[in-house]
Design a protein around this motif. Structure first.
Motif, PDB file in Angstrom:
ATOM      1  N   GLU A  51       0.722  -1.204   0.064  1.00 22.28           N
ATOM      2  CA  GLU A  51      -0.016  -0.102  -0.155  1.00 22.28           C
ATOM      3  C   GLU A  51       1.004   1.040   0.018  1.00 22.28           C
ATOM      4  O   GLU A  51       2.091   1.044   0.241  1.00 22.28           O
ATOM      5  CB  GLU A  51      -1.067   0.054   1.398  1.00 22.28           C
ATOM      6  N   TRP A  54      -1.228   6.241  -2.910  1.00 21.60           N
ATOM      7  CA  TRP A  54      -2.567   5.785  -3.242  1.00 21.60           C
ATOM      8  C   TRP A  54      -2.909   6.258  -4.664  1.00 21.60           C
ATOM      9  O   TRP A  54      -3.787   5.562  -5.443  1.00 21.60           O
ATOM     10  CB  TRP A  54      -3.393   6.298  -2.263  1.00 21.60           C
ATOM     11  N   LYS A  68      -7.499   8.701  -2.916  1.00 24.73           N
ATOM     12  CA  LYS A  68      -8.174   8.811  -1.381  1.00 24.73           C
ATOM     13  C   LYS A  68      -9.322   7.972  -1.017  1.00 24.73           C
ATOM     14  O   LYS A  68      -9.516   7.263  -0.206  1.00 24.73           O
ATOM     15  CB  LYS A  68      -8.832  10.157  -1.164  1.00 24.73           C
ATOM     16  N   ARG A  71      -7.523   4.599  -0.421  1.00 21.76           N
ATOM     17  CA  ARG A  71      -7.045   4.581   1.003  1.00 21.76           C
ATOM     18  C   ARG A  71      -8.092   4.313   2.014  1.00 21.76           C
ATOM     19  O   ARG A  71      -7.871   3.581   2.912  1.00 21.76           O
ATOM     20  CB  ARG A  71      -6.415   5.756   1.189  1.00 21.76           C
TER      21      ARG A  71
END
Length: 329
Positions: A51, A54, A68, A71
DNA sequence: AACATATTCAACCGCACTGGG
DNA sequence: GCCCAGTGCGGTTGAATATGT
């Protein structure tokens, strides 16, 4: 873009945000609920690539979402360690305690509730706690409401935790609960909490050095704890709290977060029989020698799960009229 | 059964902050 | 010091669901 998209004029990062909005329209980015396919795509991508970053992740994964959004979806929903479901009594207590200390610092509070997200805690607060304040027509930040939380709701949660714990051990031979009286005598230490005299008869507790001979009767529905589906504010809670289940963190665990709760090894928070705040804000040294006979434990299993453990309006009333407090306990 | 109202919670928003260039 | 992308936070919204009438 909806009306909420209107922003001020000289904000740092504003341009990039407008770009984001523009990109959303230009690239036909999706919004709203995530589909199973999107979830799987995101999970698979993160499993393979990790991760972070993003925005590029969203593009590389082929998701028509903003970074966003990816995420948020990952952190609040897809992460494997996200806990879902009812908020336990201990978690409620912790939320109340930490909120009283830190206010709306949801992410900070969430750090101390493994598996819970800031969003979930925030929702809990808004839907359960603020609702009560609203119903009582007082501000959630008012002293009155805070006092009610601190002096009434939280101790009651402690009692319920005690009771739940007691009930789970009651079946063992060594815990032959010899409670002779219909009153359960629970000794609860809450270090810095000082209870007003009017409440001194309420909790079987030693609150802040004030020995409180609190012996709540568990014989009435009003003061019975609800254990199956509803907390004192109507929240969905776990009937029995097993912290070992929730906090499977090894002693001396390797969580890098310095504030992270550790099992009680002298500085931690939870043990089977004690609750200690991370910073010692107050200390729930629960003495689970509370004696409850069969009748007293019965209420734990009775099914009234529909209503409040105690009615906040009644509580406020009783706070103002100490003489009548025993009507409620 | 149908409708109205309340509640829940996932998702979005604006804003602030950080760090690299 | 400035710009900008990335990130994180707290506040808010609204669709889905539950509950009440």
């Amino acid at each position: 873009m909806d009306a909420r998209g209107i922003r001020g004029a000289n904000q740092s990062g504003r341009d990039s945000q407008e770009d984001e909005q523009q990109a959303m329209m230009m690239e036909d980015l999706r919004r709203g609920p995530w589909t199973v396919e999107e979830d799987l795509t995101l999970i698979n991508y993160i499993a393979n690539h990790g991760e972070g970053r993003w925005n590029s992740l969203a593009r590389s994964a082929g998701l028509k979402r903003t970074g966003k959004s990816c995420r948020l979806r990952w952190l609040n929903y897809l992460r494997p360690d996200v806990r879902r479901g009812n908020i336990s009594l201990e978690e409620q207590l912790l939320i109340l305690e930490l909120h009283s200390r830190w206010g709306n610092r949801w992410s900070k509070i969430a750090q101390h509730l493994p598996g819970r997200t800031d969003n979930e805690i925030k929702n809990y607060w808004r839907t359960r706690v603020q609702k009560q304040a609203k119903q009582l027509k007082c501000d959630v930040n008012s002293k009155q409401f805070k006092d009610a939380m601190r002096y009434l709701w939280m101790p009651r949660l402690v009692e319920r935790i005690q009771a739940a714990s007691t009930s789970t051990t009651a079946a063992t031979p060594t815990s032959a609960m010899a409670a002779p009286a219909p009153m359960a005598t629970a000794t609860t230490s809450i270090g810095s909490m000082v209870f007003p005299p009017s409440l001194a008869s309420m909790g079987g507790s030693d609150f802040g050095g004030v020995q409180v001979n609190a012996t709540p009767s568990y014989s009435t529905p009003e003061n019975s704890c609800t254990t199956a589906s509803s907390d004192s504010f109507g929240a969905q809670v776990s009937p029995v709290s097993d912290l070992a289940e929730y906090y499977p963190i090894p002693v001396g665990g390797d969580n890098p977060n310095p504030d992270y709760y550790q099992p009680n090894n002298g500085q931690g928070c939870y043990q089977e029989s004690s609750l200690t705040s991370p910073c010692g804000f107050f200390n729930y040294g629960l003495d689970f020698q509370a004696c409850m006979d069969q009748n007293n434990t019965q209420w734990l299993d009775d099914g009234d799960t529909s209503d409040s453990l105690w009615n906040m309006e009644d509580v406020f009333y009783s706070e103002q009229q100490p003489a009548s407090i025993n009507n409620y306990y």
